[in-house]
Design a protein around this motif. Structure first.
Motif, PDB file in Angstrom:
ATOM      1  N   LEU A  82      13.086  -1.797  14.498  1.00  0.00           N
ATOM      2  CA  LEU A  82      12.607  -3.060  13.934  1.00  0.00           C
ATOM      3  C   LEU A  82      12.242  -4.029  15.056  1.00  0.00           C
ATOM      4  O   LEU A  82      11.188  -4.678  15.015  1.00  0.00           O
ATOM      5  N   LEU A  83      13.082  -4.103  16.092  1.00  0.00           N
ATOM      6  CA  LEU A  83      12.775  -4.948  17.245  1.00  0.00           C
ATOM      7  C   LEU A  83      11.499  -4.477  17.936  1.00  0.00           C
ATOM      8  O   LEU A  83      10.689  -5.287  18.392  1.00  0.00           O
ATOM      9  N   THR A  84      11.344  -3.158  18.028  1.00  0.00           N
ATOM     10  CA  THR A  84      10.134  -2.605  18.642  1.00  0.00           C
ATOM     11  C   THR A  84       8.899  -3.006  17.844  1.00  0.00           C
ATOM     12  O   THR A  84       7.863  -3.362  18.412  1.00  0.00           O
TER      13      THR A  84
ATOM     14  N   ALA B 273       0.811  -1.216   0.000  1.00  0.00           N
ATOM     15  CA  ALA B 273       0.000   0.000   0.000  1.00  0.00           C
ATOM     16  C   ALA B 273       0.845   1.268   0.000  1.00  0.00           C
ATOM     17  O   ALA B 273       0.309   2.365  -0.097  1.00  0.00           O
ATOM     18  N   GLY B 274       2.161   1.118   0.122  1.00  0.00           N
ATOM     19  CA  GLY B 274       3.051   2.278   0.084  1.00  0.00           C
ATOM     20  C   GLY B 274       3.051   3.051   1.378  1.00  0.00           C
ATOM     21  O   GLY B 274       2.365   2.718   2.344  1.00  0.00           O
ATOM     22  N   GLY B 275       3.862   4.100   1.417  1.00  0.00           N
ATOM     23  CA  GLY B 275       3.826   4.996   2.562  1.00  0.00           C
ATOM     24  C   GLY B 275       5.123   5.105   3.326  1.00  0.00           C
ATOM     25  O   GLY B 275       5.499   6.188   3.751  1.00  0.00           O
ATOM     26  N   HIS B 276       5.855   4.002   3.541  1.00  0.00           N
ATOM     27  CA  HIS B 276       7.099   4.095   4.297  1.00  0.00           C
ATOM     28  C   HIS B 276       7.948   2.852   4.068  1.00  0.00           C
ATOM     29  O   HIS B 276       7.472   1.824   3.577  1.00  0.00           O
ATOM     30  N   ILE B 277       9.217   2.951   4.454  1.00  0.00           N
ATOM     31  CA  ILE B 277      10.140   1.841   4.311  1.00  0.00           C
ATOM     32  C   ILE B 277      10.094   0.967   5.568  1.00  0.00           C
ATOM     33  O   ILE B 277       9.396   1.277   6.528  1.00  0.00           O
ATOM     34  N   MET B 278      10.870  -0.099   5.563  1.00  0.00           N
ATOM     35  CA  MET B 278      10.927  -0.996   6.715  1.00  0.00           C
ATOM     36  C   MET B 278      11.681  -0.332   7.868  1.00  0.00           C
ATOM     37  O   MET B 278      12.747   0.251   7.663  1.00  0.00           O
ATOM     38  N   PRO B 279      11.144  -0.376   9.099  1.00  0.00           N
ATOM     39  CA  PRO B 279      11.913   0.100  10.257  1.00  0.00           C
ATOM     40  C   PRO B 279      13.225  -0.668  10.380  1.00  0.00           C
ATOM     41  O   PRO B 279      13.314  -1.837   9.983  1.00  0.00           O
ATOM     42  N   MET B 280      14.237  -0.026  10.953  1.00  0.00           N
ATOM     43  CA  MET B 280      15.557  -0.634  11.066  1.00  0.00           C
ATOM     44  C   MET B 280      16.035  -0.604  12.510  1.00  0.00           C
ATOM     45  O   MET B 280      15.553   0.183  13.325  1.00  0.00           O
ATOM     46  N   GLY B 281      17.036  -1.438  12.828  1.00  0.00           N
ATOM     47  CA  GLY B 281      17.695  -1.408  14.121  1.00  0.00           C
ATOM     48  C   GLY B 281      16.745  -1.662  15.278  1.00  0.00           C
ATOM     49  O   GLY B 281      15.913  -2.573  15.252  1.00  0.00           O
ATOM     50  N   ASN B 282      16.876  -0.828  16.324  1.00  0.00           N
ATOM     51  CA  ASN B 282      16.025  -0.980  17.507  1.00  0.00           C
ATOM     52  C   ASN B 282      14.554  -0.821  17.176  1.00  0.00           C
ATOM     53  O   ASN B 282      13.692  -1.453  17.797  1.00  0.00           O
TER      54      ASN B 282
END
Length: 254
Positions: free
Chosen positions: A94-96, A83-92
């Motif tokens: 991503l764990l969150t 659906a678009g909108g943002h990239i994958m979270p990274m680092g801490n």
């Protein structure tokens, strides 16, 4: 009789696991139908159109057919688009995000819709992809409060749970499993005043903007609120300890 089809449903994948050599079972949080299980046939094949799309913490629109009379445990995925909108979270972050997904997996029953919770989850995931640092803490506390509230697991925050006595603005109180809000003791290292608990309750009661109001209310008390909410959430999740929480603690000891 043709199978009933659910089309273009806003969704997030919470978890995925192998079903066969070529297929996956997906645990999906949908906006209108809650948590559902879908089988993605052939998704592990290199030629599958699903391969680059079926990722956690990414907004998707999914289409699937309801198995049987619609009451089956697992339905069949027919289509999925980013659906678009943002990239994958990274680092801490991503764990969150994985922590949020585990909470939803442990606490949400299947086929029980929580439209507002879905919208708040989507807003938090977007923030995890774009922000770092201290701004995340009040957002997480607000999400935890809203999750507990939506599931009916949060006691009233403007009175003592056992006595039903109104909170005294300047007195200290703690939120504990089974007992709800009680007066703080000398051994309680994390506590909030009656005024602060009441402000949190008022924020959650805002029908037109509970999430942003809760974030603002959590900003000044996030550190004291964190252990109390974590203990309450773990209590309702049951044993064992949340895997993402254990991983975070292990990383802190390295």
């Amino acid at each position: 009789m043709a199978a009933k089809r659910v089309g273009e449903e806003p969704s997030f994948i919470l978890h995925r696991y192998n079903w066969s050599e070529s297929s996956l079972i997906l645990e999906v949080f949908t906006r209108h139908r809650g948590r559902v299980a879908l089988v993605a046939k052939g998704a592990k094949k290199h030629t599958s159109n699903f391969r680059p799309v079926l990722l956690a913490l990414q907004p998707l629109n999914v289409t699937y057919t309801l198995s049987g009379d619609g009451n089956a445990d697992i339905h069949v995925l027919k289509g999925a688009e980013w659906a678009g909108g943002h990239i994958m979270p990274m680092g801490n972050n991503l764990l969150t995000g994985m922590y949020l997904n585990e909470l939803l997996m442990r606490l949400l029953a299947r086929d029980d819709p929580y439209t507002y919770l879905f919208d708040v989850y989507g807003a938090v995931v977007k923030l995890l992809a774009t922000q770092q640092g201290e701004v995340i803490e009040p957002v997480l506390r607000a999400f935890e409060l809203i999750l507990l509230r939506e599931l009916g697991l949060l006691p009233s925050l403007h009175e003592e749970t056992l006595t039903l006595q109104p909170l005294q603005p300047d007195a200290s109180y703690v939120l504990v499993p089974e007992m709800g809000l009680r007066p703080a003791l000398e051994v309680d290292r994390a506590a909030l005043t009656g005024l602060q608990w009441t402000q949190l309750m008022h924020a959650l009661d805002q029908s037109d903007g509970a999430y942003p109001a809760a974030v603002r209310a959590c900003a000044a008390v996030a550190s004291a609120l964190k252990p109390q909410l974590r203990h309450l959430l773990q209590y309702h999740c049951g044993s064992p300890l949340l895997r993402t929480r254990q991983l975070m603690m292990d990383l802190q000891t390295l």
